[in-house]
Design an enzyme around this catalytic site. Structure first.
Site, PDB file in Angstrom:
ATOM      1  N   HIS A 139       0.819  -1.219   0.000  1.00 56.56           N
ATOM      2  CA  HIS A 139       0.000   0.000   0.000  1.00 56.56           C
ATOM      3  C   HIS A 139       0.852   1.268   0.000  1.00 56.56           C
ATOM      4  O   HIS A 139       0.349   2.341  -0.351  1.00 56.56           O
ATOM      5  CB  HIS A 139      -0.944   0.004   1.203  1.00 56.56           C
ATOM      6  CG  HIS A 139      -2.124  -0.913   1.038  1.00 56.56           C
ATOM      7  ND1 HIS A 139      -2.021  -2.160   0.485  1.00 56.56           N
ATOM      8  CD2 HIS A 139      -3.445  -0.751   1.354  1.00 56.56           C
ATOM      9  CE1 HIS A 139      -3.209  -2.737   0.476  1.00 56.56           C
ATOM     10  NE2 HIS A 139      -4.090  -1.902   0.986  1.00 56.56           N
ATOM     11  N   ASN A 143      -6.522   2.743   7.336  1.00 55.94           N
ATOM     12  CA  ASN A 143      -7.909   2.980   6.931  1.00 55.94           C
ATOM     13  C   ASN A 143      -8.459   4.254   7.554  1.00 55.94           C
ATOM     14  O   ASN A 143      -9.378   4.222   8.372  1.00 55.94           O
ATOM     15  CB  ASN A 143      -8.779   1.782   7.344  1.00 55.94           C
ATOM     16  CG  ASN A 143      -9.208   0.942   6.156  1.00 55.94           C
ATOM     17  OD1 ASN A 143     -10.332   0.497   6.079  1.00 55.94           O
ATOM     18  ND2 ASN A 143      -8.301   0.742   5.230  1.00 55.94           N
ATOM     19  N   GLU A 165     -14.013  -1.280  -4.576  1.00 54.81           N
ATOM     20  CA  GLU A 165     -14.058   0.137  -4.216  1.00 54.81           C
ATOM     21  C   GLU A 165     -14.508   0.906  -5.462  1.00 54.81           C
ATOM     22  O   GLU A 165     -13.720   1.549  -6.153  1.00 54.81           O
ATOM     23  CB  GLU A 165     -12.688   0.576  -3.710  1.00 54.81           C
ATOM     24  CG  GLU A 165     -12.289  -0.200  -2.458  1.00 54.81           C
ATOM     25  CD  GLU A 165     -10.836  -0.013  -2.049  1.00 54.81           C
ATOM     26  OE1 GLU A 165     -10.146   0.837  -2.639  1.00 54.81           O
ATOM     27  OE2 GLU A 165     -10.395  -0.741  -1.138  1.00 54.81           O
TER      28      GLU A 165
END
Length: 503
Positions: free
Chosen positions: A84, A193, A413
């Protein structure tokens, strides 16, 4: 140096600014560590259960269908952060990184994320040691939160990647006496998150915009005075006919700034044939005030977000771990976009006032372009070009990012906020407004000098005199860029506001 104490309650905007911009340290309350320990026990129980739980014993996003065995979960967390941390482009500003680190720490301290106390302590330790990981400009879609920027911070916590001063993160941690974190179940998600980058940039922009809108009132008043305008349009009884609070505040400040001006008084009598001023002068409180009210709305959203705990999944008080959509950045993205509109418009009306002071057909007796010897000298001709170029760019930055969703993660998403992009362009817009107001300040002060022997109001004269400590009075053309930079520093630091605040 002040210290911001994190407990189970919300932060306020001033605390975020203190840590992000002024190097304030942070500390975790004892109650936070107790809550973190209690919450962590729920996560450990779910990690040991046969039934898989998202974020604890499964993959992530579109890969959430895979159950991960216990002996692979440390690798799962490490891989999540490494994969990420996929940002690119220039490094964002240290104050933005510090803000997002603080805001992520506040959510960890809420007890709804399931991290271990030691993990929260490591993040706090990095803040207090001044360790600022490299976070790249591009990579966040604003959903699920600011994944790539927050992953870059988590990567540094693991002892990987680099920090802004050029050191490897492992070296920076070692020199600060902080052990690299080996992430346990759920902690990778808990660290990434969140909407913390968006929120941090919103809070910093609000801090800037409150100062800049006060400055716009001041520079507008100086321009009104320099252009032989009237202060009567700013009277309180006229403003009460349209009861917007921002408008009333701007008009009150402009009226106060013009009090006891010999220049304004010189054309107040019946011999003055002008019945009203141009919109850029007369309507300044309406434009500035609408911007103020937009800021007030954005502050309401920011304060709600500062009381939020953003993660997915979250740990509830009864121990349940539930998936949710609170990481979606729409509430922040909308106001970040919204703010870019008044920023562009306040700059636009300021540029119009500046241009009016340079035009002999509209400036009521000022020399062309405020030049010492028009024709030989160009005065502030090209300073207005610079304003115009910035204002044109600000109009483009006012185009919303939040309507430009683009799907990701194999359509899991499928609607994202683009709030990070909205925040980045707002930061550029704030910088542009700073420069535009600085040029108006520089130009209006020069115009006031040309109105001698009439004296400006005490407030505007004090601001003009403050500028004169850095910029010489009118004379033959000089290198103008350093003078604009000096005015920018007065605007950026808030020093130009001192005279008005003391009025």
């Amino acid at each position: 140096m002040s210290t911001v104490r994190l407990d189970s309650g919300p932060l306020d905007r001033q605390q975020v600014v203190a840590v992000a911009r002024h190097g304030a340290t942070v500390e975790l309350a004892d109650e936070v560590r107790k809550t973190l320990g209690e919450t962590r026990r729920h996560i450990d129980a779910l990690a040991d259960a046969d039934q898989p739980t998202y974020g604890i014993s499964t993959g992530f996003g579109a890969l959430a269908i895979r159950h991960i065995p216990p002996d692979r979960r440390t690798a799962l967390q490490r891989s999540l952060i490494r994969s990420h941390a996929a940002g690119t482009g220039p490094a964002v500003e240290a104050e933005v990184v510090r803000a997002l680190m603080l805001l992520r720490l506040r959510t960890l301290a809420s007890g709804h994320t399931g991290v271990r106390p030691a993990t929260a302590d490591a993040l706090a330790g990095m803040l207090n040691a001044g360790i600022v990981p490299v976070v790249h400009e591009h990579g966040s879609l604003g959903c699920s939160g600011d994944l790539a920027p927050l992953a870059a911070v988590a990567l540094a916590m693991m002892g990987e990647g680099e920090v802004l001063d050029g050191r490897p993160a492992a070296q920076a941690l070692a020199e600060a006496g902080i052990a690299p974190v080996t992430l346990a179940e759920k902690e990778g998600l808990a660290l990434t998150n969140g909407t913390d980058g968006m929120l941090g940039m919103l809070v910093l922009a609000l801090d800037d915009l409150n100062r800049l809108l006060d400055t716009a009132d001041l520079t507008a008043a100086m321009s009104v005075e320099a252009l032989l305008g009237t202060d009567r349009a700013f009277a309180a009884d006229l403003q009460q006919l349209r009861p917007h609070p921002g408008q009333a505040r701007s008009a009150r400040r402009m009226f106060a700034a013009l009090a006891d001006s010999e220049i304004v008084a010189s054309h107040r009598g019946p011999e003055c044939t002008r019945v009203q001023d141009a919109y850029s002068l007369r309507c300044a409180p309406q434009v500035h005030g609408a911007a103020r009210d937009t800021v007030a709305h954005a502050e309401l959203v920011a304060d709600r977000e500062l009381a939020a705990a953003i993660d997915n999944p979250v740990v509830l008080a009864d121990g349940r771990v539930e998936s949710n959509g609170n990481f979606h950045g729409a509430p922040l993205a909308y106001v970040l976009d919204f703010l870019a509109i008044p920023v562009a418009d306040v700059a636009s009306i300021a540029e119009r006032r500046t241009d009016r002071m340079l035009d002999v057909s509209r400036s009521h007796g000022l020399p062309a372009f405020l030049a010492d010897d028009p024709g030989v000298d160009s005065g502030h001709m090209i300073a207005q070009y610079t304003q115009a170029a910035i204002v044109s760019g600000l109009k483009r930055l006012a185009v919303p990012a939040s309507v430009d969703s683009i799907p990701s993660s194999a359509m899991q998403e499928d609607h994202v906020s683009m709030g990070w992009a909205a925040a980045r362009k707002l930061r550029r817009a704030v910088d542009g407004l700073t420069s535009v107001l600085a040029i108006e300040l520089l130009t209006a002060a020069r115009a006031l000098d040309f109105r001698a022997p009439l004296r400006p109001a005490p407030v505007t004269a004090a601001v003009r005199d403050l500028l004169r400590e850095r910029v010489a009075p009118p004379g033959p053309d000089r290198h103008l860029a350093p003078e604009i930079a000096a005015a920018e520093e007065l605007v950026r630091s808030g020093a130009a506001l001192t005279a008005l605040e003391e009025a």
